[in-house]
Design an enzyme around this catalytic site. Structure first.
Site, PDB file in Angstrom:
ATOM      1  N   CYS A 144      30.773  53.350  36.445  1.00  0.00           N
ATOM      2  CA  CYS A 144      29.638  52.515  36.043  1.00  0.00           C
ATOM      3  C   CYS A 144      28.337  53.298  35.948  1.00  0.00           C
ATOM      4  O   CYS A 144      27.395  52.869  35.297  1.00  0.00           O
ATOM      5  CB  CYS A 144      29.499  51.336  37.003  1.00  0.00           C
ATOM      6  SG  CYS A 144      30.989  50.327  37.028  1.00  0.00           S
ATOM      7  N   HIS A 201      23.028  48.097  35.565  1.00  0.00           N
ATOM      8  CA  HIS A 201      24.454  48.040  35.245  1.00  0.00           C
ATOM      9  C   HIS A 201      24.925  46.609  35.481  1.00  0.00           C
ATOM     10  O   HIS A 201      24.609  46.008  36.509  1.00  0.00           O
ATOM     11  CB  HIS A 201      25.231  49.017  36.119  1.00  0.00           C
ATOM     12  CG  HIS A 201      26.699  48.729  36.150  1.00  0.00           C
ATOM     13  ND1 HIS A 201      27.440  48.637  34.996  1.00  0.00           N
ATOM     14  CD2 HIS A 201      27.550  48.473  37.178  1.00  0.00           C
ATOM     15  CE1 HIS A 201      28.684  48.350  35.320  1.00  0.00           C
ATOM     16  NE2 HIS A 201      28.785  48.237  36.640  1.00  0.00           N
ATOM     17  N   ASN A 231      31.854  42.919  33.147  1.00  0.00           N
ATOM     18  CA  ASN A 231      31.454  44.272  33.555  1.00  0.00           C
ATOM     19  C   ASN A 231      32.190  45.276  32.668  1.00  0.00           C
ATOM     20  O   ASN A 231      33.406  45.421  32.779  1.00  0.00           O
ATOM     21  CB  ASN A 231      31.831  44.459  35.032  1.00  0.00           C
ATOM     22  CG  ASN A 231      31.534  45.847  35.548  1.00  0.00           C
ATOM     23  OD1 ASN A 231      31.310  46.779  34.790  1.00  0.00           O
ATOM     24  ND2 ASN A 231      31.541  45.986  36.863  1.00  0.00           N
TER      25      ASN A 231
HETATM   26  C1  LIG Z   1      34.726  40.673  43.578  1.00  0.00           C
HETATM   27  C2  LIG Z   1      33.733  39.655  44.103  1.00  0.00           C
HETATM   28  C3  LIG Z   1      33.248  38.788  42.956  1.00  0.00           C
HETATM   29  C4  LIG Z   1      34.465  38.780  45.096  1.00  0.00           C
HETATM   30  O1  LIG Z   1      33.560  37.842  45.598  1.00  0.00           O
HETATM   31  P1  LIG Z   1      33.421  37.605  47.167  1.00  0.00           P
HETATM   32  O2  LIG Z   1      32.453  36.543  47.323  1.00  0.00           O
HETATM   33  O3  LIG Z   1      33.163  38.934  47.795  1.00  0.00           O
HETATM   34  O4  LIG Z   1      34.862  37.100  47.502  1.00  0.00           O
HETATM   35  P2  LIG Z   1      35.912  37.673  48.562  1.00  0.00           P
HETATM   36  O5  LIG Z   1      36.584  38.894  48.018  1.00  0.00           O
HETATM   37  O6  LIG Z   1      35.241  37.760  49.913  1.00  0.00           O
HETATM   38  O7  LIG Z   1      36.934  36.507  48.556  1.00  0.00           O
HETATM   39  C5  LIG Z   1      36.578  35.200  48.981  1.00  0.00           C
HETATM   40  C6  LIG Z   1      37.735  34.286  48.721  1.00  0.00           C
HETATM   41  O8  LIG Z   1      37.873  34.082  47.298  1.00  0.00           O
HETATM   42  C7  LIG Z   1      39.210  34.396  46.907  1.00  0.00           C
HETATM   43  N1  LIG Z   1      39.199  34.950  45.554  1.00  0.00           N
HETATM   44  C8  LIG Z   1      39.079  36.245  45.161  1.00  0.00           C
HETATM   45  N2  LIG Z   1      39.109  36.325  43.838  1.00  0.00           N
HETATM   46  C9  LIG Z   1      39.218  35.072  43.367  1.00  0.00           C
HETATM   47  C10 LIG Z   1      39.286  34.518  42.067  1.00  0.00           C
HETATM   48  N3  LIG Z   1      39.232  35.253  40.954  1.00  0.00           N
HETATM   49  N4  LIG Z   1      39.366  33.171  41.960  1.00  0.00           N
HETATM   50  C11 LIG Z   1      39.418  32.380  43.048  1.00  0.00           C
HETATM   51  N5  LIG Z   1      39.369  32.863  44.298  1.00  0.00           N
HETATM   52  C12 LIG Z   1      39.272  34.183  44.461  1.00  0.00           C
HETATM   53  C13 LIG Z   1      39.707  35.384  47.920  1.00  0.00           C
HETATM   54  O9  LIG Z   1      41.127  35.371  47.978  1.00  0.00           O
HETATM   55  C14 LIG Z   1      39.074  34.843  49.181  1.00  0.00           C
HETATM   56  O10 LIG Z   1      39.832  33.773  49.662  1.00  0.00           O
HETATM   57  P3  LIG Z   1      40.052  33.572  51.238  1.00  0.00           P
HETATM   58  O11 LIG Z   1      38.668  33.374  51.804  1.00  0.00           O
HETATM   59  O12 LIG Z   1      40.923  32.377  51.281  1.00  0.00           O
HETATM   60  O13 LIG Z   1      40.708  34.837  51.707  1.00  0.00           O
HETATM   61  C15 LIG Z   1      32.528  40.330  44.816  1.00  0.00           C
HETATM   62  O14 LIG Z   1      32.953  40.955  46.001  1.00  0.00           O
HETATM   63  C16 LIG Z   1      31.840  41.323  43.969  1.00  0.00           C
HETATM   64  O15 LIG Z   1      31.300  40.988  42.937  1.00  0.00           O
HETATM   65  N6  LIG Z   1      31.785  42.583  44.411  1.00  0.00           N
HETATM   66  C17 LIG Z   1      31.158  43.637  43.666  1.00  0.00           C
HETATM   67  C18 LIG Z   1      32.066  44.013  42.556  1.00  0.00           C
HETATM   68  C19 LIG Z   1      31.430  44.914  41.586  1.00  0.00           C
HETATM   69  O16 LIG Z   1      30.272  44.827  41.294  1.00  0.00           O
HETATM   70  N7  LIG Z   1      32.276  45.792  41.055  1.00  0.00           N
HETATM   71  C20 LIG Z   1      31.897  46.693  40.059  1.00  0.00           C
HETATM   72  C21 LIG Z   1      31.073  47.758  40.638  1.00  0.00           C
HETATM   73  S1  LIG Z   1      30.576  48.730  39.398  1.00  0.00           S
END
Ligand SMILES: CC(C)(COP(=O)(O)OP(=O)(O)OC[C@H]1O[C@@H](n2cnc3c(N)ncnc32)[C@H](O)[C@@H]1OP(=O)(O)O)[C@@H](O)C(=O)NCCC(=O)NCCS
Length: 333
Positions: free
Chosen positions: A115, A260, A290
């Site tokens: 990224c 980004h 993204n």
């Molecule tokens: C990936 C992201 C959206 C996940 O969101 P989050 O709020 O952190 O969610 P978590 O991973 O803690 O998961 C929370 C719950 O949602 C669930 N979940 C994850 N993906 C899911 C989806 N697509 N749909 C529904 N539920 C989902 C998980 O299983 C978890 O369930 P649980 O509490 O029963 O275990 C977030 O962490 C994020 O945006 N991170 C940065 C990613 C990023 O910017 N990447 C690129 C960098 S360049």
């Protein structure tokens, strides 16, 4: 010494729109969850029958950027292509774009900084121009992530985020101000928090060339979403402040921040911490997801074509991603 200036921008995205509702048909997720956690409503997915290849998509963006710059292919001295999803494992897509463009034997360089790749590439181009080695450089950020996405419930936190596209900037030597500074960082400690393991070299021949490639999970994106999020919100702010301080400027001097497009929640958090109004931050993740190294040049190209980046504006680019790597660039437009 000459400065480097962005004199043309272009972008291209695949024609296939994939909505959150579409994703919800394939994996256990909902439009509500994706919108609330990421801000994304839809993204574009590459189709080899339509777009052909990453290099072919890059050509469309490159032609657009050259047209805006009022330049011809032969004016370009060098190509830098940022991508972690090149057409081939090697060679990189820079030479394939050179071939698509029918450009002669100009040098081509590939950058694999995820990224942050476009901002790193812009910095490399800036140094080449400032030393007088090249006058006009084509800087590309392009990705096809969709074909590597784990479209099973196991991959749902990564499957919803990524999209495909390409952005191109033409950077030229100028007597006017342009790129004021760039700041590049990395922390390899976290390399495995957001990565694709295969086809990696540091393994046995049997592991690198498995009989059942699809049974080995190393080919799919692994991301520790929480960890990435927590580091991103800190590093984005740090690297933007570093850029401002290096130029004796403050957040209120920024006319346009193009972060980004990782997650709308990350952008909004940075925006509020920096005290910037909505018109000073450009986001298009809602439409494209993204797109990794392509996200900043696509956003910059759109912002510029919409008249949101004007002559004399102070533009700040900032990125964070796999590595972890992060970077910023401050540009007087
Ligand atoms: C990936 C992201 C959206 C996940 O969101 P989050 O709020 O952190 O969610 P978590 O991973 O803690 O998961 C929370 C719950 O949602 C669930 N979940 C994850 N993906 C899911 C989806 N697509 N749909 C529904 N539920 C989902 C998980 O299983 C978890 O369930 P649980 O509490 O029963 O275990 C977030 O962490 C994020 O945006 N991170 C940065 C990613 C990023 O910017 N990447 C690129 C960098 S360049």
């Amino acid at each position: 010494m000459k400065n480097s200036k962005i004199v043309g921008l272009g972008h291209a995205v695949p024609s296939t729109v994939v909505t959150n509702q579409d994703i919800a048909k394939w994996i256990d997720t909902t439009d509500e969850w994706i919108t609330e956690r990421t801000g994304i409503k839809e993204r574009r997915f590459f189709d080899p029958e339509i777009e052909g290849s990453l290099a072919k998509m890059a050509k469309i963006a490159a032609d657009m950027a050259l047209k805006n710059a009022k330049m011809k292919n032969e004016d370009i001295d060098f190509i830098i292509f940022a991508s972690i999803t090149p057409d081939y494992f090697f060679p990189g897509s820079s030479v394939l774009l050179q071939r698509e463009m029918g450009m002669d034997t100009i040098g081509c360089l590939d950058i694999r900084n995820a990224c942050s790749g476009f901002v790193y590439s812009l910095s490399v181009a800036d140094q080449f121009i400032k030393t007088g080695m090249y006058k006009n450089i084509m800087v590309v950020g392009g990705e096809i992530q969709s074909t590597a996405i784990d479209m099973s419930d196991r991959g749902r936190s990564t499957a919803v985020i990524f999209g495909d596209g390409v952005g191109v900037a033409i950077m030229s030597a100028s007597d006017e101000q342009g790129v004021l500074s760039t700041h590049l960082h990395a922390e390899g400690t976290y390399a495995e928090e957001l990565y694709v393991k295969d086809p990696g070299s540091s393994r046995s021949r049997e592991e690198r060339q498995p009989e059942q490639i699809l049974d080995t999970s190393g080919y799919k994106v692994y991301m520790n979403g929480n960890m990435v999020f927590k580091h991103a919100v800190v590093r984005f702010q740090e690297v933007i402040h570093e850029a401002l301080e290096a130029n004796n400027l403050k957040p209120s001097d920024i006319d346009m921040l193009v972060p980004h497009q990782a997650n709308l929640r990350i952008s909004k958090f940075i925006q509020s911490k920096m005290g910037l109004t909505d018109d000073k931050v450009f986001n298009n993740i809602q439409k494209y997801g993204n797109t990794t190294a392509a996200s900043i040049p696509i956003a910059l190209s759109e912002a510029w074509h919409e008249g949101k980046v004007k002559e004399g504006d102070l533009v700040c680019l900032a990125a964070f991603g796999s590595g972890f790597t992060w970077a910023s660039a401050l540009i007087r437009w």
